[in-house]
Design a protein around this motif. Sequence first.
Motif, PDB file in Angstrom:
ATOM      1  N   LEU A   1     -12.969   5.484  13.145  1.00  0.00           N
ATOM      2  CA  LEU A   1     -12.440   5.232  11.811  1.00  0.00           C
ATOM      3  C   LEU A   1     -11.271   4.271  11.915  1.00  0.00           C
ATOM      4  CD1 LEU A   1     -12.210   5.862   8.759  1.00  0.00           C
ATOM      5  CD2 LEU A   1     -10.691   7.747   9.387  1.00  0.00           C
ATOM      6  N   ARG A   2     -11.366   3.180  11.235  1.00  0.00           N
ATOM      7  CA  ARG A   2     -10.271   2.210  11.224  1.00  0.00           C
ATOM      8  C   ARG A   2      -9.206   2.692  10.246  1.00  0.00           C
ATOM      9  NH1 ARG A   2     -11.028  -4.062   9.547  1.00  0.00           N
ATOM     10  NH2 ARG A   2      -8.861  -4.670   9.800  1.00  0.00           N
ATOM     11  N   THR A   3      -7.975   2.877  10.728  1.00  0.00           N
ATOM     12  CA  THR A   3      -6.916   3.443   9.890  1.00  0.00           C
ATOM     13  C   THR A   3      -5.781   2.477   9.596  1.00  0.00           C
ATOM     14  OG1 THR A   3      -5.789   4.373  11.809  1.00  0.00           O
ATOM     15  CG2 THR A   3      -7.394   5.793  10.693  1.00  0.00           C
ATOM     16  N   GLU A   4      -5.694   1.364  10.328  1.00  0.00           N
ATOM     17  CA  GLU A   4      -4.638   0.382  10.090  1.00  0.00           C
ATOM     18  C   GLU A   4      -5.249  -0.997   9.931  1.00  0.00           C
ATOM     19  OE1 GLU A   4      -1.456   0.559  12.916  1.00  0.00           O
ATOM     20  OE2 GLU A   4      -0.660   2.364  11.978  1.00  0.00           O
ATOM     21  N   PHE A   5      -4.658  -1.779   9.033  1.00  0.00           N
ATOM     22  CA  PHE A   5      -5.194  -3.075   8.669  1.00  0.00           C
ATOM     23  C   PHE A   5      -4.080  -4.117   8.663  1.00  0.00           C
ATOM     24  CE2 PHE A   5      -7.759   0.260   7.012  1.00  0.00           C
ATOM     25  CZ  PHE A   5      -9.056  -0.171   7.155  1.00  0.00           C
ATOM     26  N   ALA A   6      -4.340  -5.229   9.305  1.00  0.00           N
ATOM     27  CA  ALA A   6      -3.364  -6.322   9.352  1.00  0.00           C
ATOM     28  C   ALA A   6      -3.442  -7.123   8.054  1.00  0.00           C
ATOM     29  CB  ALA A   6      -3.656  -7.224  10.544  1.00  0.00           C
ATOM     30  N   PHE A   7      -2.310  -7.680   7.646  1.00  0.00           N
ATOM     31  CA  PHE A   7      -2.266  -8.557   6.475  1.00  0.00           C
ATOM     32  C   PHE A   7      -1.260  -9.669   6.730  1.00  0.00           C
ATOM     33  CE2 PHE A   7       0.865  -5.200   5.568  1.00  0.00           C
ATOM     34  CZ  PHE A   7       1.994  -5.965   5.283  1.00  0.00           C
TER      35      PHE A   7
ATOM     36  N   PRO B   1       1.462 -14.040   1.249  1.00  0.00           N
ATOM     37  CA  PRO B   1       1.434 -15.440   0.823  1.00  0.00           C
ATOM     38  C   PRO B   1       2.774 -16.158   1.027  1.00  0.00           C
ATOM     39  CG  PRO B   1       0.475 -14.027  -0.870  1.00  0.00           C
ATOM     40  CD  PRO B   1       1.057 -13.129   0.180  1.00  0.00           C
ATOM     41  N   HIS B   2       3.888 -15.472   0.705  1.00  0.00           N
ATOM     42  CA  HIS B   2       5.217 -16.085   0.825  1.00  0.00           C
ATOM     43  C   HIS B   2       6.028 -15.459   1.951  1.00  0.00           C
ATOM     44  CE1 HIS B   2       4.543 -18.326  -2.816  1.00  0.00           C
ATOM     45  NE2 HIS B   2       4.260 -17.207  -3.456  1.00  0.00           N
ATOM     46  N   GLY B   3       6.096 -14.150   1.978  1.00  0.00           N
ATOM     47  CA  GLY B   3       6.825 -13.447   3.011  1.00  0.00           C
ATOM     48  C   GLY B   3       8.108 -12.815   2.511  1.00  0.00           C
ATOM     49  N   TYR B   4       8.492 -11.754   3.190  1.00  0.00           N
ATOM     50  CA  TYR B   4       9.742 -11.056   2.892  1.00  0.00           C
ATOM     51  C   TYR B   4      10.869 -11.756   3.636  1.00  0.00           C
ATOM     52  CZ  TYR B   4      13.385  -7.528   3.370  1.00  0.00           C
ATOM     53  OH  TYR B   4      14.588  -6.876   3.384  1.00  0.00           O
ATOM     54  N   VAL B   5      11.945 -12.071   2.922  1.00  0.00           N
ATOM     55  CA  VAL B   5      13.099 -12.722   3.529  1.00  0.00           C
ATOM     56  C   VAL B   5      14.181 -11.664   3.716  1.00  0.00           C
ATOM     57  CG1 VAL B   5      14.799 -14.575   3.324  1.00  0.00           C
ATOM     58  CG2 VAL B   5      12.505 -14.876   2.341  1.00  0.00           C
TER      59      VAL B   5
ATOM     60  N   ARG C   1       6.028 -12.391   7.462  1.00  0.00           N
ATOM     61  CA  ARG C   1       4.778 -12.549   6.711  1.00  0.00           C
ATOM     62  C   ARG C   1       3.662 -11.630   7.176  1.00  0.00           C
ATOM     63  NH1 ARG C   1       2.737 -18.308   6.064  1.00  0.00           N
ATOM     64  NH2 ARG C   1       1.583 -17.318   4.396  1.00  0.00           N
ATOM     65  N   ARG C   2       3.583 -11.386   8.461  1.00  0.00           N
ATOM     66  CA  ARG C   2       2.490 -10.562   8.992  1.00  0.00           C
ATOM     67  C   ARG C   2       2.921  -9.111   9.053  1.00  0.00           C
ATOM     68  NH1 ARG C   2       0.721 -14.843  13.485  1.00  0.00           N
ATOM     69  NH2 ARG C   2      -0.553 -16.108  12.093  1.00  0.00           N
ATOM     70  N   GLY C   3       1.968  -8.240   8.727  1.00  0.00           N
ATOM     71  CA  GLY C   3       2.280  -6.822   8.763  1.00  0.00           C
ATOM     72  C   GLY C   3       1.043  -5.981   8.929  1.00  0.00           C
ATOM     73  N   THR C   4       1.255  -4.681   8.860  1.00  0.00           N
ATOM     74  CA  THR C   4       0.180  -3.708   9.003  1.00  0.00           C
ATOM     75  C   THR C   4       0.328  -2.650   7.928  1.00  0.00           C
ATOM     76  OG1 THR C   4       0.243  -4.044  11.393  1.00  0.00           O
ATOM     77  CG2 THR C   4      -0.946  -2.125  10.616  1.00  0.00           C
ATOM     78  N   MET C   5      -0.806  -2.275   7.349  1.00  0.00           N
ATOM     79  CA  MET C   5      -0.847  -1.206   6.354  1.00  0.00           C
ATOM     80  C   MET C   5      -1.863  -0.179   6.837  1.00  0.00           C
ATOM     81  SD  MET C   5      -1.883  -1.374   2.278  1.00  0.00           S
ATOM     82  CE  MET C   5      -0.669  -2.626   1.916  1.00  0.00           C
ATOM     83  N   ARG C   6      -1.529   1.095   6.689  1.00  0.00           N
ATOM     84  CA  ARG C   6      -2.453   2.154   7.084  1.00  0.00           C
ATOM     85  C   ARG C   6      -3.136   2.727   5.842  1.00  0.00           C
ATOM     86  NH1 ARG C   6      -0.451   6.894   5.527  1.00  0.00           N
ATOM     87  NH2 ARG C   6       1.801   7.166   5.355  1.00  0.00           N
TER      88      ARG C   6
END
Length: 131
Positions: free
Chosen positions: A8-14, A17-21, A29-34
């Motif tokens: 079961l895949r539980t975490e997803f990369a994203f 578009p702009h990014g958190y400053v 800009r790159r992150g992971t959501m579970r």
Amino acid sequence: MQQQTSGLRTEFAFELPHGYVDGSGTVHRRGTMRLATARDELSPLIDQRVRENPAYLGVVLLSLVITELGTLTDIHAEVVEQLFAADLAYLQDVYREINGLGAEHRAVACPSCGTHFAVPGPVAGDRLGET
């Protein structure tokens, strides 16, 4: 990093578009959501900020399921609050997609020619946390 548990895949990369400053000016800009759990969906409902402003539900919910954003690993509501609107909308779409809450389609017919086609229809609970 994408985690899998027993197939079961539980975490997803994203990638935003702009990014958190952050406070030092670094753009993340790159992150992971579970995947969200039932607890994730329910616990914001007792949060005073959500009780005072139901629109805040999505902010709290995203802060619970985003596990990392760039070099940040402590993602809290204040971080999500400071995202650009396009990034917030993007993350809400990612949340809906990975949790199986994507747009449903409904069959409609053109009133002029009678052609049948599918259009995205309203989903039960259009905002995050309203499934």
